[in-house]
Write a protein that holds these residues in place. Structure first.
Motif, PDB file in Angstrom:
ATOM      1  N   MET A   1       0.384  -1.267   0.267  1.00 30.08           N
ATOM      2  CA  MET A   1      -0.179   0.073   0.295  1.00 30.08           C
ATOM      3  C   MET A   1       0.928   1.284  -0.016  1.00 30.08           C
ATOM      4  O   MET A   1       0.631   2.124  -0.638  1.00 30.08           O
ATOM      5  N   ALA A   2       2.015   1.680   0.596  1.00 28.57           N
ATOM      6  CA  ALA A   2       2.917   2.542   0.517  1.00 28.57           C
ATOM      7  C   ALA A   2       3.536   2.564  -0.533  1.00 28.57           C
ATOM      8  O   ALA A   2       4.051   4.016  -0.664  1.00 28.57           O
ATOM      9  N   LEU A   6       3.233   5.777  -2.064  1.00 26.82           N
ATOM     10  CA  LEU A   6       4.540   6.838  -2.718  1.00 26.82           C
ATOM     11  C   LEU A   6       4.553   7.120  -4.590  1.00 26.82           C
ATOM     12  O   LEU A   6       4.610   8.327  -5.444  1.00 26.82           O
ATOM     13  N   MET A   7       3.732   6.042  -5.502  1.00 23.68           N
ATOM     14  CA  MET A   7       3.576   5.936  -6.462  1.00 23.68           C
ATOM     15  C   MET A   7       2.757   6.965  -7.109  1.00 23.68           C
ATOM     16  O   MET A   7       3.002   7.862  -8.385  1.00 23.68           O
ATOM     17  N   ALA A   8       1.841   7.172  -6.312  1.00 23.44           N
ATOM     18  CA  ALA A   8       0.614   8.113  -7.234  1.00 23.44           C
ATOM     19  C   ALA A   8       1.197   9.515  -6.824  1.00 23.44           C
ATOM     20  O   ALA A   8       0.990  10.540  -7.256  1.00 23.44           O
ATOM     21  N   LEU A   9       1.715   9.462  -5.436  1.00 24.02           N
ATOM     22  CA  LEU A   9       2.965  11.220  -5.216  1.00 24.02           C
ATOM     23  C   LEU A   9       3.714  11.756  -6.379  1.00 24.02           C
ATOM     24  O   LEU A   9       3.723  12.696  -6.576  1.00 24.02           O
ATOM     25  N   THR A  10       4.257  10.184  -6.227  1.00 24.26           N
ATOM     26  CA  THR A  10       5.515  10.788  -7.553  1.00 24.26           C
ATOM     27  C   THR A  10       4.666  10.925  -8.957  1.00 24.26           C
ATOM     28  O   THR A  10       5.240  12.558  -9.161  1.00 24.26           O
ATOM     29  N   ALA A  11       3.709  10.938  -9.452  1.00 28.07           N
ATOM     30  CA  ALA A  11       3.119  11.062 -10.205  1.00 28.07           C
ATOM     31  C   ALA A  11       2.011  11.955 -10.544  1.00 28.07           C
ATOM     32  O   ALA A  11       2.586  12.902 -11.458  1.00 28.07           O
ATOM     33  N   LEU A  12       1.618  12.311  -9.373  1.00 27.23           N
ATOM     34  CA  LEU A  12       1.339  13.687  -9.453  1.00 27.23           C
ATOM     35  C   LEU A  12       2.025  15.069  -9.392  1.00 27.23           C
ATOM     36  O   LEU A  12       1.486  16.201  -9.886  1.00 27.23           O
ATOM     37  N   GLY A  13       3.527  15.032  -8.043  1.00 26.73           N
ATOM     38  CA  GLY A  13       4.698  15.733  -8.820  1.00 26.73           C
ATOM     39  C   GLY A  13       4.890  16.090  -9.100  1.00 26.73           C
ATOM     40  O   GLY A  13       5.175  17.290 -10.522  1.00 26.73           O
ATOM     41  N   LEU A  14       5.265  14.689 -10.520  1.00 27.89           N
ATOM     42  CA  LEU A  14       5.347  14.776 -12.176  1.00 27.89           C
ATOM     43  C   LEU A  14       5.144  15.528 -13.197  1.00 27.89           C
ATOM     44  O   LEU A  14       5.012  16.494 -13.520  1.00 27.89           O
TER      45      LEU A  14
END
Length: 146
Positions: A1-2, A6-14
């Motif tokens: 889940m973590a 992390l992937m979702a937040l990274t994609a959002l940041g990009l």
């Protein structure tokens, strides 16, 4: 889940970084415009939802269609900033984007001030007079379009 988080937040940041880069960078002007847009949207929701005095709906109350229209208008504003940024790149200048952002910041500030007035909060007389003059000018323009 973590890992998923992390992937979702990274994609959002990009995505956010790419959008900011397309709009000319995350400088003070763009930050101010986003801040003013957010404050305008929130105060507009408060005017409609709490005070029931919105000029965007017939009853003055909160309507989802009016809220969506507001978001789309803000999106179009950012589209115009994008166009101004691209024009600057073509001309090797920086003034078109900056002037566009300043103009839209002024527009957002007028809308915020109007929302505050609709909430019944006291405004300095000079601001009230300026808003009334702008409102009359807008009515004249609408009359000429018909």
């Amino acid at each position: 889940m973590a890992d998923l988080k992390l992937m979702a937040l990274t994609a959002l940041g990009l995505l956010g970084g790419c959008i900011a880069e397309l709009l000319g960078g995350w400088d003070a002007g763009l930050q101010s415009l986003f801040l003013f847009m957010a404050i305008d949207y929130i105060t507009g929701l408060i005017v409609a939802g709490v005070f029931k005095k919105s000029r965007k709906s017939q009853q003055g109350a909160l309507e989802s269609l009016a809220a969506w229209k507001g978001l789309f208008r803000k999106g179009v504003t950012l589209g115009v900033v994008l166009i101004a940024c691209r024009l600057d790149l073509l001309l090797g200048a920086t003034f078109i984007r900056d002037a566009t952002i300043i103009a839209y910041c002024g527009n957002e500030l007028l809308s915020i001030t109007e929302n505050i007035g609709l909430m019944g909060m006291p405004l300095p007389k000079i601001i009230t007079q300026a808003l009334e003059a702008l409102r009359k000018e807008e009515e004249i323009k609408k009359g000429e379009e018909k």
